[in-house]
Design a protein around this motif. Structure first.
Motif, PDB file in Angstrom:
ATOM      1  N   THR A   1       0.825  -1.208   0.000  1.00  0.00           N
ATOM      2  CA  THR A   1       0.000   0.000   0.000  1.00  0.00           C
ATOM      3  C   THR A   1       0.859   1.258   0.000  1.00  0.00           C
ATOM      4  O   THR A   1       0.572   2.227  -0.719  1.00  0.00           O
ATOM      5  CB  THR A   1      -0.929   0.002   1.224  1.00  0.00           C
ATOM      6  OG1 THR A   1      -1.763  -1.165   1.180  1.00  0.00           O
ATOM      7  CG2 THR A   1      -1.798   1.241   1.251  1.00  0.00           C
TER       8      THR A   1
ATOM      9  N   GLU B   1      -6.087  -0.466  -9.087  1.00  0.00           N
ATOM     10  CA  GLU B   1      -7.310  -0.961  -8.455  1.00  0.00           C
ATOM     11  C   GLU B   1      -8.160  -1.740  -9.453  1.00  0.00           C
ATOM     12  O   GLU B   1      -8.727  -2.798  -9.119  1.00  0.00           O
ATOM     13  CB  GLU B   1      -8.111   0.212  -7.884  1.00  0.00           C
ATOM     14  CG  GLU B   1      -9.177  -0.187  -6.892  1.00  0.00           C
ATOM     15  CD  GLU B   1      -8.610  -0.749  -5.600  1.00  0.00           C
ATOM     16  OE1 GLU B   1      -9.248  -1.679  -5.047  1.00  0.00           O
ATOM     17  OE2 GLU B   1      -7.536  -0.290  -5.156  1.00  0.00           O
TER      18      GLU B   1
ATOM     19  N   THR C   1      -6.561  -5.153 -10.084  1.00  0.00           N
ATOM     20  CA  THR C   1      -6.773  -6.022  -8.926  1.00  0.00           C
ATOM     21  C   THR C   1      -8.197  -6.565  -8.905  1.00  0.00           C
ATOM     22  O   THR C   1      -8.415  -7.760  -8.667  1.00  0.00           O
ATOM     23  CB  THR C   1      -6.485  -5.259  -7.624  1.00  0.00           C
ATOM     24  OG1 THR C   1      -5.168  -4.696  -7.670  1.00  0.00           O
ATOM     25  CG2 THR C   1      -6.586  -6.186  -6.419  1.00  0.00           C
TER      26      THR C   1
ATOM     27  N   ARG D   1      -1.356  -3.142  -4.596  1.00  0.00           N
ATOM     28  CA  ARG D   1      -2.374  -3.850  -3.844  1.00  0.00           C
ATOM     29  C   ARG D   1      -1.918  -5.286  -3.663  1.00  0.00           C
ATOM     30  O   ARG D   1      -1.330  -5.880  -4.569  1.00  0.00           O
ATOM     31  CB  ARG D   1      -3.728  -3.832  -4.589  1.00  0.00           C
ATOM     32  CG  ARG D   1      -4.269  -2.436  -4.846  1.00  0.00           C
ATOM     33  CD  ARG D   1      -4.672  -1.731  -3.558  1.00  0.00           C
ATOM     34  NE  ARG D   1      -5.196  -0.401  -3.826  1.00  0.00           N
ATOM     35  CZ  ARG D   1      -4.453   0.700  -3.867  1.00  0.00           C
ATOM     36  NH1 ARG D   1      -3.144   0.623  -3.657  1.00  0.00           N
ATOM     37  NH2 ARG D   1      -5.001   1.874  -4.119  1.00  0.00           N
TER      38      ARG D   1
END
Length: 410
Positions: free
Chosen positions: A239, A349, A352, A244
């Motif tokens: 992070t 994001e 992921t 991630r």
């Protein structure tokens, strides 16, 4: 290739799979197959060829060399590790080019290749081979983190490691080697600062040159004991470096998603912090024993959980400090910095979520040793992270992570 040997291998594998292969639990599959193989030396070459085929099947299911060896070491023993290492080495020698990160994984296995093996009888050897093959054929499909060997690779020519990474490696090596904790902590803080600057420079360069970078992924082993705390530490490092992490507790690794420069930073820093955190825990235990207090597994678990929790706060603060500093000073690309970083965050994001559509955030509880938590927090608090002051104290012993129900747990 002997036709008789091929038939023997087919009969042995059929016997193995027909009974479920519970050789170590009293089943007949392994014993029957091993008896057939032990009695027929002409089957050896075909048996090895089949093993290389099972290794290739693992690659096609998303596994990589380090993943396979880690699982074999956990579920079987060193005899099987030597066998699978030999198979992996032989199978991968036939490719002109290997995917990124494979060369490093194979280099880590090289120490076991070519070493003299303990002498054993044919039945025992065949038994070990069949136990290994059963594990390999049962490997499930994983989310791929890169191409399989043999896939055409369009990679830029190798130009050596950037000087910044060389400096970071040197700082972390010194931090691990020193016996003086404040020095180790200061060196690690400086390494994180350089990592953050390197990430920013790489992002701005990619934007300016329209390089078209997209997020990638890698796997990092999360081994017992205290794997929950180690996974939380990895999540914190990821992070802080704009990545991630998703932990797969069933198979002992986390998948880290991010841009290449950031993935490299996570790999380097996580490995170093594990070494430093373990050393700090050992020192804390020695102090507790000297004071007449017995330390337990709960102390070590609580120590590492607190260390991960606090270190995550301080690393994130260091990254924010460097980012704010870069955006505040006029220079080429500084005006575009925040939009560029925001776009990268969205891309990471999105990648992921596409890889792990069922992953959710969760809490981890279980810190029961107050002394362990206090010592772990103090060990991380001592780090002189630029911009890392004033992050707050205390802590509940909770960690946050991403899980995928049924497979990935935090």
């Amino acid at each position: 290739m002997s036709e008789a040997g091929t038939r023997t291998v087919e009969r042995a594998l059929a016997a193995l799979l027909a009974t479920g292969g519970r050789g170590r639990d009293g089943g007949e599959g392994v014993d029957t197959g091993a008896s057939l193989l032990a009695a027929d030396p002409t089957a050896d070459a075909e048996l090895r060829r089949r093993g290389e085929g099972f290794v290739r099947l693992a690659w096609e299911r998303g596994w990589q060399p380090a993943d396979v060896v880690r699982l074999v070491r956990r579920d079987l023993d060193e005899t099987h590790v030597r066998l699978v290492t030999d198979l992996i080495t032989a199978e991968t020698e036939g490719y002109e080019r290997l995917p990124p990160r494979w060369s490093g994984q194979l280099a880590d296995l090289a120490a076991d290749v070519g070493q003299e093996r303990p002498r054993t009888d044919r039945f025992s050897h065949a038994t070990a081979v069949l136990e290994l093959y059963l594990l390999l054929v049962r490997l499930p499909a994983l989310e791929p983190v890169g191409p399989v060997p043999g896939t055409p690779l369009h990679l830029p020519p190798a130009e050596g490691e950037p000087r910044m990474l060389t400096r970071i490696r040197a700082l972390l090596a010194k931090a691990e080697a020193t016996g003086y904790p404040p020095e180790a902590e200061a060196l690690t803080a400086k390494a994180q600062e350089l990592m953050a600057r390197h990430s920013i420079d790489d992002a701005l360069l990619a934007d300016r040159t329209l390089r078209g970078d997209v997020p990638g992924a890698c796997r990092i082993g999360v081994d017992a004991p205290y794997e929950t705390a180690k996974a939380i530490l990895l999540d914190a490092v990821a992070t802080a470096n704009r990545c991630r992490a998703v932990w797969n507790s069933a198979y002992g690794f986390s998948t880290v998603v991010g841009f290449e420069a950031d993935l490299t930073a996570v790999e380097l820093l996580h490995t170093s912090l594990l070494v430093q955190g373990t050393a700090a825990m050992t020192r804390a235990e020695a102090e507790q024993r000297a004071a007449g207090r017995k330390r337990t597994k709960t102390f070590r678990q609580s120590f590492l959980m607190a260390y991960a929790h606090r270190m995550g706060e301080r690393l994130a603060s260091a990254t924010e400090h460097v980012t704010a500093d870069a955006g505040a000073h006029p220079g080429e690309g500084s005006a575009a910095l925040l939009p560029v970083l925001a776009a990268r965050d969205v891309a990471v994001e999105d990648r992921t979520d596409r890889m792990f559509p069922e992953t959710v955030a969760t809490r981890v509880r279980g810190v029961t040793d107050a002394a362990g938590w206090t010592h772990g927090t103090s060990a991380a608090d001592a780090a002189r992270v630029p911009g890392g002051g004033g992050t707050g104290g205390g802590g509940t012993g909770d960690g946050r992570g991403r899980i995928r129900p049924g497979t990935d747990r935090r």
